[in-house]
Design an enzyme around this catalytic site. Sequence first.
Site, PDB file in Angstrom:
ATOM      1  N   LEU A 141       0.863  -1.176   0.000  1.00  0.00           N
ATOM      2  CA  LEU A 141       0.000   0.000   0.000  1.00  0.00           C
ATOM      3  C   LEU A 141       0.900   1.225   0.000  1.00  0.00           C
ATOM      4  O   LEU A 141       1.971   1.209   0.613  1.00  0.00           O
ATOM      5  CB  LEU A 141      -0.893   0.037   1.258  1.00  0.00           C
ATOM      6  CG  LEU A 141      -1.968  -1.038   1.420  1.00  0.00           C
ATOM      7  CD1 LEU A 141      -2.707  -0.832   2.740  1.00  0.00           C
ATOM      8  CD2 LEU A 141      -2.955  -1.018   0.256  1.00  0.00           C
ATOM      9  N   ASP A 142       0.465   2.290  -0.661  1.00  0.00           N
ATOM     10  CA  ASP A 142       1.220   3.539  -0.602  1.00  0.00           C
ATOM     11  C   ASP A 142       1.351   3.993   0.847  1.00  0.00           C
ATOM     12  O   ASP A 142       0.483   3.697   1.683  1.00  0.00           O
ATOM     13  CB  ASP A 142       0.497   4.645  -1.395  1.00  0.00           C
ATOM     14  CG  ASP A 142       0.419   4.330  -2.879  1.00  0.00           C
ATOM     15  OD1 ASP A 142       1.173   3.463  -3.343  1.00  0.00           O
ATOM     16  OD2 ASP A 142      -0.407   4.957  -3.560  1.00  0.00           O
ATOM     17  N   LYS A 143       2.391   4.733   1.121  1.00  0.00           N
ATOM     18  CA  LYS A 143       2.656   5.191   2.491  1.00  0.00           C
ATOM     19  C   LYS A 143       1.437   5.877   3.113  1.00  0.00           C
ATOM     20  O   LYS A 143       1.087   5.630   4.270  1.00  0.00           O
ATOM     21  CB  LYS A 143       3.853   6.140   2.498  1.00  0.00           C
ATOM     22  CG  LYS A 143       4.202   6.671   3.876  1.00  0.00           C
ATOM     23  CD  LYS A 143       5.418   7.599   3.825  1.00  0.00           C
ATOM     24  CE  LYS A 143       5.713   8.170   5.206  1.00  0.00           C
ATOM     25  NZ  LYS A 143       6.893   9.059   5.208  1.00  0.00           N
TER      26      LYS A 143
END
Length: 236
Positions: A51-53
């Site tokens: 997942l993106d940060k």
Amino acid sequence: MKLDILADNEWFVAVNKPSGMLSIPDRMQSEPSLKDILKEKYETIFTVHRLDKDTSGIIVFAKDEETHKQLSQLFEGREVKKHYLGLVNGTLMNQKGSVDAAIMEHPAKNGTMAIHANGKASLTDYEVLESFGIYSWVQFQIHTGRTHQIRVHTKHIGHSIACDPLYGDGLPVLISSLKKRYNLAKKEEEEKPILARLGLHAASLQFSLNGQDYSFEAPLPKDIRASLQQLRKWKG
């Protein structure tokens, strides 16, 4: 750090990742990632997906090589149901739709992706759950797992994810933009945003492994819940 663990068995661990935390270490090893923390707890951990940060929600890590191989094949073979919830800018013309547009790394901007005919096939279904005028609350189902897929596809249809600094304007959600007569409290020097991070949440995940069906849901984090509450309050 206390983790919100949704499932923990002999094959994998599923976690509700908070926004602002890296899924896996970056090249610079600049800060602890979720994988680093899980390695301390379980010793052996394998990355299945990311997942993106700044995206919150469900992420799964395998505990052994065989499970890693099986889960990776499920994700690559589009056998995992993935639903996201997101706050997007504006009012969408269609209540339901699909974005079928190939994605590749941007040739000039490092760390970003772009729609391009030579990219990898990418498919996102969307459905508007609520409209608030300047924002819409949307459910997404991604059938492929490209980097930044939902963020790139929503930009492509002209409705970027709220607060997205890469593919949108990056502006926070403010009550003053919702409420016509908004006055700062006497103690405040400037308005505090109700949402100041990427408005995207990995809400649910479903797959079958070793003859068993798994289904996980990650509750909405406090900042997104508060944003929806305010949007509903000042709607119209």
